[in-house]
Design a protein around this motif. Sequence first.
Motif, mmCIF file in Angstrom:
data_model
loop_
_atom_site.group_PDB
_atom_site.id
_atom_site.type_symbol
_atom_site.label_atom_id
_atom_site.label_comp_id
_atom_site.label_asym_id
_atom_site.label_seq_id
_atom_site.Cartn_x
_atom_site.Cartn_y
_atom_site.Cartn_z
ATOM 1 N N LYS A 169 -2.474 5.873 14.104
ATOM 2 C CA LYS A 169 -3.878 5.551 13.858
ATOM 3 C C LYS A 169 -3.971 4.184 13.189
ATOM 4 C CE LYS A 169 -5.126 10.418 13.401
ATOM 5 N NZ LYS A 169 -5.633 11.494 12.514
ATOM 6 N N PRO A 170 -4.975 3.381 13.531
ATOM 7 C CA PRO A 170 -5.115 2.075 12.881
ATOM 8 C C PRO A 170 -5.148 2.238 11.361
ATOM 9 C CG PRO A 170 -6.622 2.263 14.728
ATOM 10 C CD PRO A 170 -6.018 3.618 14.552
ATOM 11 N N GLY A 171 -4.478 1.327 10.666
ATOM 12 C CA GLY A 171 -4.436 1.414 9.215
ATOM 13 C C GLY A 171 -3.239 0.676 8.662
ATOM 14 N N GLU A 172 -2.908 0.982 7.415
ATOM 15 C CA GLU A 172 -1.826 0.297 6.720
ATOM 16 C C GLU A 172 -0.592 1.208 6.652
ATOM 17 O OE1 GLU A 172 -3.540 -0.710 2.978
ATOM 18 O OE2 GLU A 172 -4.653 -2.418 3.789
ATOM 19 N N TYR A 173 0.561 0.615 6.976
ATOM 20 C CA TYR A 173 1.802 1.380 7.022
ATOM 21 C C TYR A 173 2.934 0.600 6.353
ATOM 22 C CZ TYR A 173 -0.558 4.343 10.448
ATOM 23 O OH TYR A 173 -1.437 5.204 11.079
ATOM 24 N N PHE A 174 4.003 1.338 6.054
ATOM 25 C CA PHE A 174 5.218 0.757 5.501
ATOM 26 C C PHE A 174 6.400 1.355 6.253
ATOM 27 C CE2 PHE A 174 1.947 0.726 2.334
ATOM 28 C CZ PHE A 174 2.059 -0.519 1.725
ATOM 29 N N VAL A 175 7.527 0.660 6.190
ATOM 30 C CA VAL A 175 8.729 1.132 6.896
ATOM 31 C C VAL A 175 9.864 1.284 5.891
ATOM 32 C CG1 VAL A 175 10.455 0.592 8.658
ATOM 33 C CG2 VAL A 175 8.045 0.082 9.080
ATOM 34 N N ARG A 176 10.507 2.431 5.965
ATOM 35 C CA ARG A 176 11.658 2.717 5.103
ATOM 36 C C ARG A 176 12.838 3.092 5.990
ATOM 37 N NH1 ARG A 176 10.377 7.153 0.808
ATOM 38 N NH2 ARG A 176 10.516 8.564 2.600
ATOM 39 N N LEU A 177 14.029 2.839 5.493
ATOM 40 C CA LEU A 177 15.251 3.126 6.258
ATOM 41 C C LEU A 177 16.258 3.767 5.299
ATOM 42 C CD1 LEU A 177 17.125 0.593 8.541
ATOM 43 C CD2 LEU A 177 18.313 1.607 6.616
ATOM 44 N N LYS B 164 7.177 -5.748 3.344
ATOM 45 C CA LYS B 164 5.727 -5.966 3.261
ATOM 46 C C LYS B 164 4.961 -4.853 3.963
ATOM 47 C CE LYS B 164 5.647 -8.967 7.365
ATOM 48 N NZ LYS B 164 5.326 -10.319 7.876
ATOM 49 N N LYS B 165 3.686 -4.813 3.651
ATOM 50 C CA LYS B 165 2.772 -3.863 4.287
ATOM 51 C C LYS B 165 2.479 -4.312 5.708
ATOM 52 C CE LYS B 165 -1.425 -4.336 2.919
ATOM 53 N NZ LYS B 165 -2.590 -4.323 2.009
ATOM 54 N N LEU B 166 2.374 -3.341 6.614
ATOM 55 C CA LEU B 166 2.062 -3.636 8.011
ATOM 56 C C LEU B 166 0.681 -3.071 8.331
ATOM 57 C CD1 LEU B 166 5.524 -2.754 9.592
ATOM 58 C CD2 LEU B 166 4.661 -5.013 8.971
ATOM 59 N N ASP C 27 2.762 6.121 5.255
ATOM 60 C CA ASP C 27 1.419 5.648 4.945
ATOM 61 C C ASP C 27 1.398 5.131 3.502
ATOM 62 O OD1 ASP C 27 1.294 7.842 3.265
ATOM 63 O OD2 ASP C 27 -0.104 8.987 4.517
ATOM 64 N N ALA C 28 0.219 4.771 3.001
ATOM 65 C CA ALA C 28 0.111 4.161 1.675
ATOM 66 C C ALA C 28 0.494 5.116 0.555
ATOM 67 C CB ALA C 28 -1.302 3.633 1.459
ATOM 68 N N LYS C 29 0.512 6.442 0.840
ATOM 69 C CA LYS C 29 0.918 7.422 -0.164
ATOM 70 C C LYS C 29 2.382 7.822 0.003
ATOM 71 C CE LYS C 29 -3.706 9.389 -0.736
ATOM 72 N NZ LYS C 29 -4.536 10.630 -0.648
ATOM 73 N N GLU C 30 3.089 7.105 0.867
ATOM 74 C CA GLU C 30 4.500 7.344 1.174
ATOM 75 C C GLU C 30 4.747 8.688 1.854
ATOM 76 O OE1 GLU C 30 7.812 5.457 -0.895
ATOM 77 O OE2 GLU C 30 6.502 5.333 -2.646
ATOM 78 N N THR C 31 3.732 9.181 2.537
ATOM 79 C CA THR C 31 3.920 10.344 3.400
ATOM 80 C C THR C 31 4.604 9.880 4.683
ATOM 81 O OG1 THR C 31 1.903 11.340 2.529
ATOM 82 C CG2 THR C 31 2.762 12.234 4.593
ATOM 83 N N VAL C 32 5.636 10.603 5.110
ATOM 84 C CA VAL C 32 6.362 10.219 6.325
ATOM 85 C C VAL C 32 5.521 10.596 7.539
ATOM 86 C CG1 VAL C 32 8.454 10.547 7.679
ATOM 87 C CG2 VAL C 32 8.578 10.507 5.177
ATOM 88 N N ILE C 33 5.177 9.608 8.356
ATOM 89 C CA ILE C 33 4.351 9.815 9.546
ATOM 90 C C ILE C 33 5.228 10.061 10.774
ATOM 91 C CG2 ILE C 33 2.518 8.864 10.994
ATOM 92 C CD1 ILE C 33 1.708 9.437 8.085
ATOM 93 N N GLN C 34 6.252 9.232 10.951
ATOM 94 C CA GLN C 34 7.186 9.400 12.071
ATOM 95 C C GLN C 34 8.589 9.034 11.600
ATOM 96 O OE1 GLN C 34 6.269 7.786 15.980
ATOM 97 N NE2 GLN C 34 4.054 7.899 15.618
ATOM 98 N N THR C 35 9.591 9.658 12.221
ATOM 99 C CA THR C 35 10.997 9.384 11.913
ATOM 100 C C THR C 35 11.777 9.230 13.215
ATOM 101 O OG1 THR C 35 10.903 10.665 9.855
ATOM 102 C CG2 THR C 35 13.083 10.269 10.777
#
Length: 598
Positions: free
Chosen positions: A526-534, A563-565, A504-512
């Motif tokens: 949930k609808p909102g803004e997300y980022f992807v890290r690898l 980019k933000k998703l 999420d926007a605070k870099e909390t891991v939502i799913q792995t």
Amino acid sequence: MKYFRIIIQLVLVVAIVSCANRAAGPTGGPKDSIPPVVLRTVPLNNALNYKKKEIQVFFDENISLEKVNENVVISPPQKTQPIVKANARVLTVSIQDDLQDSTTYSILFGNAIVDLNEKNPLPNYTFSFATGPEIDTLQVSGKLIKAENLDPMPGILVGLHKNLHDTAILRDQFTRVAKTDDEGRFTIQNIKAGKYKLYALLDLDRDFRYQPGEEVAFYDSIVIPEIKMVQQTDTLWKDSVTIDTIKTESKLTYLPNNLLLKLFKENRKRQYLVKSERPAEKYFNLFFNDKQDSLPKIEPLNFDVDTRFLIQKTERLDSLVYWMPDSMVYRQDTLKMAVTYLKSDSVFQLVSTTDTLNLILRKPRITGKSKTNEVKPVVPLTYKSNLAGSFDIYSDIWLEFEEPLVSVLTEKIKLVHKVDTLLKPIDFSWLPMDSIRRKFAIRYAWKPQESYELQIDSAAFVSIYERTTPAQTIPFKIKSLDEYSAMKIVLQEFDSLAVLQVLDAKETVIQTQRAKVKGNLFEYLKPGEYFVRLFIDTNRNGIWDPGDLGKRLQPEPVYYFNKKLTLRANWELEETFNHLDPVLLNKKPEELLKTKKK
């Protein structure tokens, strides 16, 4: 005479207006935003054959100093930190250590020097002098980032070692040092020609050496500073499509100027017993500083040696709760025991250690009105749950009880599906979640937008202390699929060691998820803004691992989607992730950097 009176009257009017303006106070002007200006120095900057240990810098206005210990760095490092003082317009630096022969000294002030009134900083001011006939002029530069999330790391010590042995950072002070700026960038100046090892260090004890527990970074290759004449081409355009002239000029460039360091903290801590406590009558806690491979041995000293404990433990065995079923034991005010475990010695070797503990129960003070022989009513057993009126379709129901259970009467637990006005009992899975029967899960394949009830009869659960739960009915409704989003991430260059994380926007891991050849689908977001890290899971343990200085292992590589998703309800987004794109290497989305800055 008439003209004379007019002149007198005009003078009086001007005087009155002038006095009125003075009484009103100054009207002000533009705010001072100019930093202090250096007028002269003693000795001159870059002076040769200077043998004194005091330097003075004179400014055009009064100055003060901000966070001297954090900002001011002297190179080569000093065993005793120099004394830095500001008096009116004069800055004085008094070096405490003996000066070395034929050595170039650099004093880096960072943002320590500010004007007295507006606190405008003089950024990155540096003063240098040499104790010999020449001053060293080479320099190297680069950037320091945090290995785990690629954030720039400000205010961190970066240094060069002339000693090329890998253990130099453990034994010797740096040869030359600098500190990173707000963007994590660094420039180490006044270097003598030669070969060096490069490190970064969060130097907690200010000894310019690595101590276990400090954050560190190391550069894999030997660094050889040099100056090169580089040809630079500048193109001038007549308009957006027509070239006017192409200019080529030569420029002296200090190399290398693109060094990248990744700061990490080793997975190595000193092992010891941090704390022992007895916060309640029926259990006590032991907390260790690091994970354990086995449970400690408990030897009772003032109670039955055969006492049985129920041990609530974390996966790392570093936080332990010992429940005592025997009332003859837990009713004692003080429990004395010997705890044997493996403890780190001075060289981080684990050795068997025994600590004697006195665990005292702090009972509440009894007031005069209280009766010591009064029979207390039995308090019902309570539990926590994640159930809410609106429940996620992908979640299990979990119940966490106040005390370990001795029995669970599943026939007294009913899950019903509400269809119109009818209540239809349904089968579900009852899953123990720990070894001492404190936490359980109820699993069922929920249907979206359907209503359910969890019905618990009285005494369905009985604790080891014979306390029971009251009857309770909890209605809830499963959320609609329209309330969720999904995203599919396809790796352009598939890597079987890759692990993807949705943040999420605070870099909390939502799913792995571990990378899949045909792409990874992340559902029920949930609808909102997300980022992807690898990250590349080199050792295949499923988690990101930092580096190891002793083994010269760099941290596992981390990459961010560029980019933000933004996910909308009832929507599935698909993106292709080329984590090997050189343009994106060691970079993270600007939106996350902005969040950090805020």
